[in-house]
Design a protein around this motif. Structure first.
Motif, short mmCIF file in Angstrom:
data_model
loop_
_atom_site.label_atom_id
_atom_site.label_comp_id
_atom_site.label_asym_id
_atom_site.label_seq_id
_atom_site.Cartn_x
_atom_site.Cartn_y
_atom_site.Cartn_z
N VAL A 27 0.84 -1.20 0.00
CA VAL A 27 0.00 0.00 0.00
C VAL A 27 0.87 1.25 0.00
N GLN A 31 0.92 4.48 -2.66
CA GLN A 31 0.86 5.88 -2.23
C GLN A 31 2.07 6.66 -2.73
N TRP A 92 -6.03 9.51 -5.49
CA TRP A 92 -5.74 8.76 -4.29
C TRP A 92 -7.02 8.40 -3.54
N GLN A 93 -8.01 9.29 -3.56
CA GLN A 93 -9.27 9.00 -2.89
C GLN A 93 -9.97 7.81 -3.54
N SER A 96 -8.01 4.76 -2.65
CA SER A 96 -8.01 4.42 -1.23
C SER A 96 -9.21 3.56 -0.84
N TRP A 97 -10.33 3.69 -1.57
CA TRP A 97 -11.47 2.83 -1.27
C TRP A 97 -11.12 1.37 -1.49
N LEU A 99 -7.96 0.13 -1.58
CA LEU A 99 -6.87 -0.25 -0.67
C LEU A 99 -7.38 -0.45 0.75
N ALA A 100 -8.26 0.44 1.21
CA ALA A 100 -8.81 0.29 2.56
C ALA A 100 -9.63 -0.99 2.67
N MET A 275 2.04 5.65 8.08
CA MET A 275 1.13 4.65 7.53
C MET A 275 1.08 3.42 8.42
#
Length: 307
Positions: A27, A31, A92-93, A96-97, A99-100, A275
């Motif tokens: 991850v 980033q 990134w947003q 990020s969904w 990745l999260a 992180m």
């Protein structure tokens, strides 16, 4: 099921980081690639405009007047840089969904081995992506409340900030301006986190909708102050790493290519440490989320039409 307390949540953090260090690094690489892409695009724009201007060297060295002159000279380029940064944030947003969702899935399923971990990461990220997107829409009213609180509190102390004569006047005004909004932001962010846990842990028959998950998470967080304390400890650790890195960098100017490379490596190290703190907080949230009762099972009613 055994009750999980604040201590168990804190212990789950280092355990999750040490067990899935490879996932953390994967991850972090994503980033870093997004950040590097934004940096290179910004550098190209600035180089085309300022590479022939000696005043830009003074601005980079810390000359505030030179920096202001550069900004006034190329407003269009600054708007282009702003667009690049906003585009990077949006990219990134969206990433990020996924990745999260992958991180929550790995921490929830606890797979063994790289292959199983990668499979769990990808499957969870893909299956929860749209649910997380809908959850982000459900969280908009909360963020609007945070923004309204910040605007109201800042307006209330605007005159006091403008005419502050002592350090205490300045600090107290800043606390009033940002304190309530920061607390509301912490509450809203924690609710989003536990709603994601809810959406990740439940199977298809128990999986609630995004709005229901958000409401259940809000009620859960309000009833369990330990969730807010746990998240606050993570934020304090994040601030400690950031402030510590700034303090260590004081008095050590880094010029030239060697200084730029050193600064980049140090910044990436700080980003990785922050992180890791975030990863540990997610592990603690999953540990507590396991103890939550599942929502009512979905019942499908089939209606057969008469021939």
């Amino acid at each position: 099921m055994k009750a999980v307390g604040l201590k168990d949540m804190i212990v789950a953090g280092p355990r999750g980081v040490s067990r899935y260090t490879g996932t953390l690094f994967a991850v972090f690489v994503v980033q870093s690639l997004v950040a590097i892409a934004v940096m290179l695009a910004t550098a190209l724009v600035l180089a085309q405009v300022f590479s022939h201007l000696p005043v830009f060297d003074d601005a980079v060295d810390g000359d505030l007047i030179a920096l202001v002159e550069c900004v006034r000279f190329a407003r269009a380029s600054m708007l282009a840089v702003l667009g690049i940064v906003l585009g990077g944030v949006a990219m990134w947003q969206l990433a990020s969904w996924f990745l999260a969702g992958g991180i929550y899935g790995v921490l929830a399923q606890r797979p063994e081995g790289r292959r199983d971990t990668a499979r769990a990461f990808g499957a969870s990220g893909a299956s929860t992506y749209l649910a997380y997107a809908r959850l982000a829409l459900c969280g908009i009213p909360g963020w609007l409340i945070v923004l309204a609180a910040w605007i109201a509190c800042s307006g209330a102390v605007a005159t006091r900030l403008e005419y502050a004569l002592t350090t205490w006047d300045l600090v107290s005004s800043l606390i009033i301006a940002f304190g309530p909004a920061a607390l509301l932001w912490h509450l809203a962010a924690t609710v989003i986190d536990y709603a994601r846990v809810e959406l990740t842990l439940r199977d298809d028959t128990h999986a609630p909708g995004a709005a229901i998950a958000y409401g259940r998470a809000l009620a859960f967080v309000v009833r369990r102050p330990a969730t807010l304390v746990h998240g606050l400890l993570g934020h304090l650790a994040w601030l400690a790493i950031t402030i510590g890195s700034v303090w260590l960098a004081q008095g050590h100017p880094m010029y030239g290519a060697e200084g730029a490379i050193t600064l980049f490596v140090l910044r990436q190290g700080v980003a990785l440490a922050r992180m890791a703190v975030r990863f540990g907080v997610l592990a603690g949230q999953v540990e507590l989320g396991r103890t939550r009762p599942a929502p009512p099972r979905r019942v499908e009613v089939k209606v057969q039409s008469e021939a």
